[in-house]
Design a protein around this motif. Sequence first.
Motif, PDB file in Angstrom:
ATOM      1  N   ASN A 288       0.874  -1.167   0.000  1.00  0.00           N
ATOM      2  CA  ASN A 288       0.000   0.000   0.000  1.00  0.00           C
ATOM      3  C   ASN A 288       0.914   1.220   0.000  1.00  0.00           C
ATOM      4  O   ASN A 288       1.868   1.274   0.777  1.00  0.00           O
ATOM      5  CB  ASN A 288      -0.883  -0.015   1.254  1.00  0.00           C
TER       6      ASN A 288
ATOM      7  N   SER B 191       0.693   4.257   0.963  1.00  0.00           N
ATOM      8  CA  SER B 191       0.815   5.206   2.065  1.00  0.00           C
ATOM      9  C   SER B 191       0.816   4.545   3.438  1.00  0.00           C
ATOM     10  O   SER B 191       1.248   5.145   4.409  1.00  0.00           O
ATOM     11  CB  SER B 191      -0.312   6.236   1.982  1.00  0.00           C
ATOM     12  N   ASN B 192       0.368   3.308   3.530  1.00  0.00           N
ATOM     13  CA  ASN B 192       0.277   2.692   4.846  1.00  0.00           C
ATOM     14  C   ASN B 192       0.611   1.205   4.755  1.00  0.00           C
ATOM     15  O   ASN B 192      -0.179   0.416   4.236  1.00  0.00           O
ATOM     16  CB  ASN B 192      -1.145   2.899   5.383  1.00  0.00           C
ATOM     17  N   SER B 193       1.780   0.841   5.283  1.00  0.00           N
ATOM     18  CA  SER B 193       2.213  -0.551   5.124  1.00  0.00           C
ATOM     19  C   SER B 193       1.330  -1.526   5.912  1.00  0.00           C
ATOM     20  O   SER B 193       1.351  -2.724   5.669  1.00  0.00           O
ATOM     21  CB  SER B 193       3.670  -0.705   5.548  1.00  0.00           C
ATOM     22  N   MET B 194       0.519  -0.990   6.863  1.00  0.00           N
ATOM     23  CA  MET B 194      -0.408  -1.860   7.595  1.00  0.00           C
ATOM     24  C   MET B 194      -1.510  -2.364   6.655  1.00  0.00           C
ATOM     25  O   MET B 194      -2.192  -3.333   6.961  1.00  0.00           O
ATOM     26  CB  MET B 194      -1.088  -1.093   8.749  1.00  0.00           C
ATOM     27  N   LYS B 195      -1.699  -1.648   5.550  1.00  0.00           N
ATOM     28  CA  LYS B 195      -2.768  -2.023   4.620  1.00  0.00           C
ATOM     29  C   LYS B 195      -2.249  -2.801   3.414  1.00  0.00           C
ATOM     30  O   LYS B 195      -2.951  -2.953   2.416  1.00  0.00           O
ATOM     31  CB  LYS B 195      -3.517  -0.770   4.164  1.00  0.00           C
TER      32      LYS B 195
END
Length: 319
Positions: A260, A262-266
Amino acid sequence: MDDLSISLPCGFSAKYKDIFYNCDEFPCPVCKTHALKSKECLTITKNRLVLIEKSFELKKNHYDHLLKEFEKYKNEPKIYLDESFDCFKRKVDHRREEIKVMLNEKIDEYHDGLLAKIETKKCAKLKELEEKIKQIEALDLVNLSSVTNILNDLIEPNFKLANSSHNISKLFGQLNLKEDEIDDDSCTEKTIELVENDNFDLYSKKYIVQNFEWSINTRKKRNNSEMNGETYIDLNLYCYPLGNTKEFSVKVDALFSLSNKSNSMKDLSRNFKQLFTQKSPAWGFKFTTMNKIMNPKNGFYDANDDSITLKAAIKVELP
Ligand SMILES: [Zn+2]
């Protein structure tokens, strides 16, 4: 390695390949009266010694092979350097031809699309004009400005082609020598990265982990019932042994992910464990659909540089 004799808990012995190519519990291949796991065989001291001895022998073979290669190169460095760089130049030449063909196709496709658009506009314009002419005739009244408008509409249509730009290095691929990377065959973990744009049919660079080269690749495929007939991409991990190793077996714990932006958690991630051997040196699966990749809501596709980033974090374990 395959034919190495391994002692079993029941006292019999079996070949390495019949034991260590199994991931879970399996029936004893010799007496068939009990189940066992390959790990149990590792608790037997004799087996541990045999495996250490064998892996030492393989390393020594590899070392001897490298030494022989080195002897060859040592005397004629220029010849070998010429050879490898010429090969690289040929690849660049080949790439140029590929890109020319690809660009030509894209230009033709785009051109045809533009012509079709112009034709549609022309038809719409004609309808509009016919409508206006009818109106003027119906009023039976010569309105000077309407007539001028109609005459203006008949001269060359008011289209223009906007400027475009091309990033040649992006099209061509940048020069990335393998030497830029530190090869460290003693590490056991690494993350392989692949940035894709356009064709979704690429191999990543090769990364060295534990005496093997590893790379990932994607392939775009269509019409699969599991994916509801949508276009999807396959993601695969490849293992290439270094030197002249013909037989190998190596356990891999891998995490495939689509980043993702902008957000590696996603990130979209999927994990798998697999044994790679000379008979099955690749593993992968249907990763996700193109619709999911391109959907702006998911944040995988970077419209600025028309790319997505795929990663495989691999943990390599020698038996
Ligand atoms: Zn047995």
